[in-house]
Design an enzyme around this catalytic site. Structure first.
Site, PDB file in Angstrom:
ATOM      1  N   LYS A   1       0.987  -1.217   0.097  1.00 49.37           N
ATOM      2  CA  LYS A   1       0.113   0.188   0.152  1.00 49.37           C
ATOM      3  C   LYS A   1       0.973   1.257   0.062  1.00 49.37           C
ATOM      4  O   LYS A   1       2.040   0.959   0.476  1.00 49.37           O
ATOM      5  CB  LYS A   1      -0.925   0.034   1.230  1.00 49.37           C
ATOM      6  CG  LYS A   1      -2.078   0.670   1.151  1.00 49.37           C
ATOM      7  CD  LYS A   1      -3.331  -0.157   0.632  1.00 49.37           C
ATOM      8  CE  LYS A   1      -4.672   0.619   0.100  1.00 49.37           C
ATOM      9  NZ  LYS A   1      -5.619  -0.128  -0.306  1.00 49.37           N
TER      10      LYS A   1
HETATM   11  P1  NAD Z   1     -13.068   7.256  -2.734  1.00 53.43           P
HETATM   12  O1  NAD Z   1     -11.986   8.547  -2.709  1.00 53.43           O
HETATM   13  O2  NAD Z   1     -13.408   7.497  -4.350  1.00 53.43           O
HETATM   14  O3  NAD Z   1     -14.250   7.630  -2.217  1.00 53.43           O
HETATM   15  C1  NAD Z   1     -14.263   7.743  -0.714  1.00 53.43           C
HETATM   16  C2  NAD Z   1     -15.716   8.483  -0.142  1.00 53.43           C
HETATM   17  O4  NAD Z   1     -15.704   8.346   0.933  1.00 53.43           O
HETATM   18  C3  NAD Z   1     -15.942   9.701  -0.779  1.00 53.43           C
HETATM   19  O5  NAD Z   1     -17.405   9.709  -1.144  1.00 53.43           O
HETATM   20  C4  NAD Z   1     -15.748  10.583   0.510  1.00 53.43           C
HETATM   21  O6  NAD Z   1     -16.630  11.685   0.327  1.00 53.43           O
HETATM   22  C5  NAD Z   1     -16.327   9.729   1.452  1.00 53.43           C
HETATM   23  N1  NAD Z   1     -15.471   9.990   2.860  1.00 53.43           N
HETATM   24  C6  NAD Z   1     -14.372  10.201   3.088  1.00 53.43           C
HETATM   25  N2  NAD Z   1     -14.364  10.474   4.346  1.00 53.43           N
HETATM   26  C7  NAD Z   1     -15.411  10.290   5.042  1.00 53.43           C
HETATM   27  C8  NAD Z   1     -15.889  10.541   6.360  1.00 53.43           C
HETATM   28  N3  NAD Z   1     -15.140  10.832   7.169  1.00 53.43           N
HETATM   29  N4  NAD Z   1     -17.223   9.992   6.490  1.00 53.43           N
HETATM   30  C9  NAD Z   1     -18.115   9.530   5.352  1.00 53.43           C
HETATM   31  N5  NAD Z   1     -17.803   9.533   4.121  1.00 53.43           N
HETATM   32  C10 NAD Z   1     -16.523   9.957   3.957  1.00 53.43           C
HETATM   33  O7  NAD Z   1     -12.342   6.125  -2.466  1.00 53.43           O
HETATM   34  P2  NAD Z   1     -12.716   4.689  -2.808  1.00 53.43           P
HETATM   35  O8  NAD Z   1     -11.724   4.291  -3.810  1.00 53.43           O
HETATM   36  O9  NAD Z   1     -14.182   4.347  -3.226  1.00 53.43           O
HETATM   37  O10 NAD Z   1     -12.357   3.813  -1.592  1.00 53.43           O
HETATM   38  C11 NAD Z   1     -13.227   3.745  -0.527  1.00 53.43           C
HETATM   39  C12 NAD Z   1     -12.727   2.585   0.484  1.00 53.43           C
HETATM   40  O11 NAD Z   1     -12.905   1.415  -0.468  1.00 53.43           O
HETATM   41  C13 NAD Z   1     -11.723   2.621   1.287  1.00 53.43           C
HETATM   42  O12 NAD Z   1     -11.529   2.103   2.536  1.00 53.43           O
HETATM   43  C14 NAD Z   1     -10.567   1.810   0.291  1.00 53.43           C
HETATM   44  O13 NAD Z   1      -9.463   1.453   1.064  1.00 53.43           O
HETATM   45  C15 NAD Z   1     -11.449   0.680  -0.120  1.00 53.43           C
HETATM   46  N6  NAD Z   1     -11.408   0.076  -1.263  1.00 53.43           N
HETATM   47  C16 NAD Z   1     -11.195   0.691  -2.525  1.00 53.43           C
HETATM   48  C17 NAD Z   1     -11.108  -0.008  -3.708  1.00 53.43           C
HETATM   49  C18 NAD Z   1     -10.992   0.551  -5.006  1.00 53.43           C
HETATM   50  O14 NAD Z   1     -11.016  -0.248  -5.912  1.00 53.43           O
HETATM   51  N7  NAD Z   1     -10.952   1.885  -5.217  1.00 53.43           N
HETATM   52  C19 NAD Z   1     -10.680  -1.433  -3.684  1.00 53.43           C
HETATM   53  C20 NAD Z   1     -10.932  -2.236  -2.332  1.00 53.43           C
HETATM   54  C21 NAD Z   1     -11.129  -1.275  -1.274  1.00 53.43           C
END
Ligand code: NAD
Length: 417
Positions: free
Chosen positions: A107
């Protein structure tokens, strides 16, 4: 066991220790798997638009590479810390092993506030960070991908920067790229599609009918927004959504397509017509059948777990539930599909993207989605089987599978020299 809930690395190690104990791993194997293999800290200057030079700190941690090259996303956020990156890297190792894909875990992240940076500042910061970590990156060694606040454009800059150093294009060094430069069909939706698949299977196990289920989703980014759309299309009623600005609620159901348009136009969901505003804390406690945290770590804690009403929690985010909260939720009879299984769809299609880039031969979306379906259902049932066999919950089932696979690879390879 007292666990510092603010520190995700302590949580990750505590989860590993429990699995290691149940598996009866040797003390030497525990010591090897507890620690990240490599940790790179980079401090680097970036010229801002006003001419000033600002220093940034970034990390890249490789937890384990015994099953294949290191794989894991890059996060841009003010909250990034070395311990957060360590935890996320360790979870990537287990996630790749649960899904049975030949990668180790890594990561990365940069401490920054991307919402307060211009596009050109973001590009310069991304390119300099990529240069700094390029000493451990490579299509055969360490392959980054998107995570919080990074997207296909950021991946394109990273791939281009690495390629400039080599003197030729190296598409396989990054996944989650735009299609035009070797990205994969279906990657943008992949994590959410995986979430849909495990939700569908978990509902079958619980004898719950999708059309009669309400869903609350925290986070409306890449994972949360696509999950909302896919689950609405699947027949579920989405009653609550949120982003960093707060949540929205309508017990009669939210029109997700309207929410997607509204969020695009306004930059957030607050004020969507026909919905009531709730705080992010209230959102997690709304009456719902299914709760999907899809934002960040430590959202379900001992402080709010007793008030959570969902019967089924699908961890789309990494590390959203602390061990203390989990105990409370299990006592209430809640089923939790753990992160290392629930959100493995993203890294699975990243694996497909890497394979396609290495072969210079691209598959269509149908083929991608079918292969994803096969891997996610196989991982779900292997986890469920292990949990039943060992009389434990799905998280421990997934850990027992994953840690055993990584330990086997580590044992077979032996201790060098
Ligand atoms: P992103 O940046 O696209 O979206 C994050 C979202 O969370 C946004 O809508 C943001 O406004 C919201 N957010 C941020 N802080 C917040 C808070 N304090 N309270 C409520 N909402 C909040 O990120 P993503 O890629 O969608 O990732 C989200 C989660 O999924 C993370 O934990 C990431 O590690 C996990 N994840 C992502 C992927 C991927 O392919 N992108 C894969 C596996 C896991």
């Amino acid at each position: 066991m007292a666990v510092d809930i603010e520190n995700p690395y302590n949580v990750a190690v505590a989860q590993f220790d429990e699995a290691a104990e149940r598996l009866g791993l040797s003390q030497a194997m525990r010591a090897i798997l507890r620690k990240p293999k490599r940790e790179l800290i980079v401090n680097f200057p970036v010229r801002m638009d006003n001419g000033d030079v600002e220093m940034f700190t970034g990390y890249r941690v490789q937890h384990n590479i015994n099953r294949g090259p290191a794989k894991g996303g890059i996060r841009f956020s003010p909250a990034v810390s070395l311990d957060e990156v360590r935890a996320l890297a360790m979870w990537m190792t287990w996630k790749c092993a649960v899904a049975g894909i030949p990668f180790g875990g890594a990561k990365g992240g940069v401490i920054c506030d991307p919402h307060n940076m211009s596009r050109t500042e973001l590009e310069r910061m991304t390119r300099r960070y990529t240069t700094e970590i390029s000493i451990i990156m490579g299509p055969n060694s360490d392959i980054p991908a998107p995570d919080m606040n990074t997207n296909p454009q950021v991946m394109a800059w990273m791939m281009d920067t690495y390629s400039m150093h080599q003197g030729y294009s190296v598409p396989a060094v990054i996944t989650g790229k735009p299609l035009a430069i070797g990205g994969s069909e279906g990657r943008l939706e992949a994590t959410a599609r995986g979430v849909l698949i495990v939700t569908r299977e978990a509902l079958k196990d619980l004898n719950m009918i999708p059309e009669r289920c309400s869903v609350v989703i925290q986070g409306f980014g890449n994972v949360g927004s696509v999950t909302a759309r896919l689950l609405a299309d699947f027949g579920c009623k989405i009653v609550g959504l949120s982003d960093i600005k707060g949540g929205i609620y309508n017990p009669a159901g939210i029109d997700v397509h309207m929410a997607l348009r509204y969020s695009k136009e306004h930059g957030n969901l607050s004020g969507l017509p026909g919905t009531e505003r709730v705080t992010n804390a209230e959102l997690l406690e709304l009456p719902t059948d299914i709760l999907i945290p899809a934002a960040l770590e430590n959202q379900l804690t001992v402080r709010n777990a007793t008030r959570v009403k969902a019967r089924l929690i699908i961890e789309a985010a990494n590390g959203p539930t602390t061990p203390g909260a989990e105990e409370i939720l299990y006592d209430k009879g809640v089923t939790i599909v753990p992160d290392i299984l629930a959100n493995a769809g993203g890294v699975t299609v990243s694996y497909f993207e890497w394979v396609q880039d290495l072969q210079r031969f691209f598959w269509d979306e149908l083929e991608i989605n079918e292969r994803l379906e096969t891997i996610m259902t196989r991982a779900y049932y292997a986890t469920r089987h292990k949990a039943k066999e060992q009389d434990t919950n799905l998280r421990m089932g997934a850990y027992l599978l994953a840690v055993a696979r990584v330990a086997e690879a580590t044992e077979m390879r032996g201790v060098y020299p």
